[in-house]
Design an enzyme around this catalytic site. Structure first.
Site, PDB file in Angstrom:
ATOM      1  N   ILE A  39       0.833  -1.196   0.000  1.00 20.58           N
ATOM      2  CA  ILE A  39       0.000   0.000   0.000  1.00 20.58           C
ATOM      3  C   ILE A  39       0.873   1.254   0.000  1.00 20.58           C
ATOM      4  O   ILE A  39       0.655   2.182  -0.781  1.00 20.58           O
ATOM      5  CB  ILE A  39      -0.946  -0.007   1.212  1.00 20.58           C
ATOM      6  N   ARG A  66      -4.023   0.611  10.749  1.00 23.34           N
ATOM      7  CA  ARG A  66      -4.833   0.100  11.843  1.00 23.34           C
ATOM      8  C   ARG A  66      -4.936   1.184  12.906  1.00 23.34           C
ATOM      9  O   ARG A  66      -3.993   1.929  13.152  1.00 23.34           O
ATOM     10  CB  ARG A  66      -4.212  -1.179  12.446  1.00 23.34           C
ATOM     11  N   ASP A 121      -9.295   6.336   8.446  1.00 25.76           N
ATOM     12  CA  ASP A 121     -10.223   5.305   7.973  1.00 25.76           C
ATOM     13  C   ASP A 121     -10.264   4.161   8.973  1.00 25.76           C
ATOM     14  O   ASP A 121     -11.176   3.339   8.934  1.00 25.76           O
ATOM     15  CB  ASP A 121      -9.790   4.783   6.595  1.00 25.76           C
ATOM     16  N   GLU A 158     -12.804   0.972  17.096  1.00 25.23           N
ATOM     17  CA  GLU A 158     -13.492   0.858  15.805  1.00 25.23           C
ATOM     18  C   GLU A 158     -14.682  -0.093  15.846  1.00 25.23           C
ATOM     19  O   GLU A 158     -15.762   0.228  15.345  1.00 25.23           O
ATOM     20  CB  GLU A 158     -12.489   0.401  14.747  1.00 25.23           C
ATOM     21  N   HIS A 195     -13.746   2.591   7.907  1.00 24.67           N
ATOM     22  CA  HIS A 195     -12.946   1.457   7.428  1.00 24.67           C
ATOM     23  C   HIS A 195     -13.459   0.974   6.067  1.00 24.67           C
ATOM     24  O   HIS A 195     -13.816  -0.186   5.875  1.00 24.67           O
ATOM     25  CB  HIS A 195     -12.966   0.310   8.435  1.00 24.67           C
ATOM     26  N   ALA A 228     -11.634   2.000   3.101  1.00 24.95           N
ATOM     27  CA  ALA A 228     -10.591   2.283   2.110  1.00 24.95           C
ATOM     28  C   ALA A 228     -10.487   1.160   1.073  1.00 24.95           C
ATOM     29  O   ALA A 228     -10.150   1.402  -0.090  1.00 24.95           O
ATOM     30  CB  ALA A 228      -9.244   2.486   2.798  1.00 24.95           C
TER      31      ALA A 228
END
Length: 346
Positions: A161, A241, A266, A271, A309, A311
């Site tokens: 990434i 993360r 994101d 979360e 979350h 992406a």
């Protein structure tokens, strides 16, 4: 009872897509298996119901540890429909001879594009602009943005990434610096990436991207000690993360004039509490609840953007994910020799 393949945290659309794909690839061999699709995750509370599962296809909210493995003694292969594997005790799987595969390639470009989209949204003050339009406020107050051309992009984690973030930001005319335990000569050659220390990157970068795996060593990698190093006008973007950033330190930074360029997350601490309603039906540790509330505390800041979350969430990426999972299952069922599109993890 026959051999069982279980898809955990399965969505309605996945049953038809995965079963059809497996039938096309395996043909009559699929008759050797019972294929289950369940909406809940695999963890200690649900593991006993799946003692016969041989292949478990899991997702973000499954948590595989010794207790789960003790209750699923027929388990031989775990596939996670994610890139990260921080929710799996890999050493425990190794001790039991259980093979593990992830999906390392399906969303690398996708996540990188989302990270860059967040950068543009912060630079152009889109959150505030949209809020003002909803209120029929056509003034330009608070909407002064800034150019990205010529700015310094700092990429923490230059794996799959991060490499794409380097490529895109270099193409935008930004200078790219990186921090990675394993610097890549290819990125130096192609995109003029200059590797440096973490502290130096934080001091230098105008835009800081987090794109590294979550491990014990990267827990709260950004914290009170080093967030004070960042430029006042810098921006911070996390697509890795949540717990890589100490949220309490992030609150301190925003309240004390740091990161005026903005923060876009994101992924974030707490979360699951905020994105998974089912999680609230369980006993949630107080520390996780605290982190979730801290994340919500950030939301009113005008230079703060939160996405849930997503992406990775594009049609193309999900298509690649399905193909990856079907390939892994097919390879295991036909050859029983381990994973195919992912290297031998151990």
């Amino acid at each position: 009872m026959g051999r069982t393949i279980t898809f955990f945290e399965a969505k309605d659309w996945e049953k038809e897509v995965y079963f059809g794909g497996l039938k096309a690839r395996l043909g009559d061999r699929l008759n050797e298996f019972e294929v289950e699709f369940v909406p809940y995750s695999l963890k200690k509370e649900t593991a006993s119901e799946h003692s016969q599962t041989e292949i478990a296809i899991i997702y973000l909210n499954s948590f595989i540890d010794e207790e789960v493995l003790e209750k699923t003694k027929n388990l031989k292969f775990i596939i996670t429909r994610t890139t990260g594997m921080d929710h799996i005790d890999l050493l425990a799987c190794q001790r039991r001879g259980i093979q593990v595969a992830n999906a390392p390639l399906y969303a690398d470009v996708t996540v990188a594009e989302h990270a860059v989209a967040l950068m543009f949204a912060l630079a152009k003050r889109l959150k505030l602009a949209i809020e003002k339009m909803k209120a029929f406020d056509f003034s330009r107050d608070g909407l002064l943005g800034f150019d990205l051309y010529g700015k310094i992009a700092g990429v923490i984690g230059t794996g799959r990434i991060g490499s794409h973030i380097c490529r895109i930001t270099h193409g935008l005319g930004m200078k790219v610096i990186g921090y990675d335990l394993y610097p890549k000569d290819e990125l130096r050659d192609r995109y003029n990436v200059e590797y440096t220390s973490l502290d130096e990157l934080l001091k230098t970068a105008d835009v800081i991207f987090l794109a590294l795996p979550y491990t014990k060593g990267t827990h709260h990698l950004l914290n009170h000690n080093n967030l004070k190093l960042v430029k006042d006008e810098a921006m911070l973007i996390n697509v890795a993360r949540g717990p890589i950033i100490d949220t309490s330190a992030l609150i301190w930074a925003l309240e004390n004039g740091k990161l005026r360029g903005g923060v876009a997350l994101d992924v974030f601490e707490g979360e699951k509490v905020l994105t998974e309603r089912s999680y609230l039906k369980e006993e949630v540790p107080s520390e996780i609840l605290k982190r979730a509330l801290q994340t919500l505390y950030l939301y009113p800041f005008p230079n703060f953007i939160l996405t849930p979350h997503v992406a990775y969430y594009t049609k193309e990426a999900l298509t690649r994910l399905v193909e990856n999972v079907i390939e892994e299952i097919t390879h295991f069922c036909l050859y029983k020799s381990g994973v195919s599109s992912y290297h031998e993890f151990f």
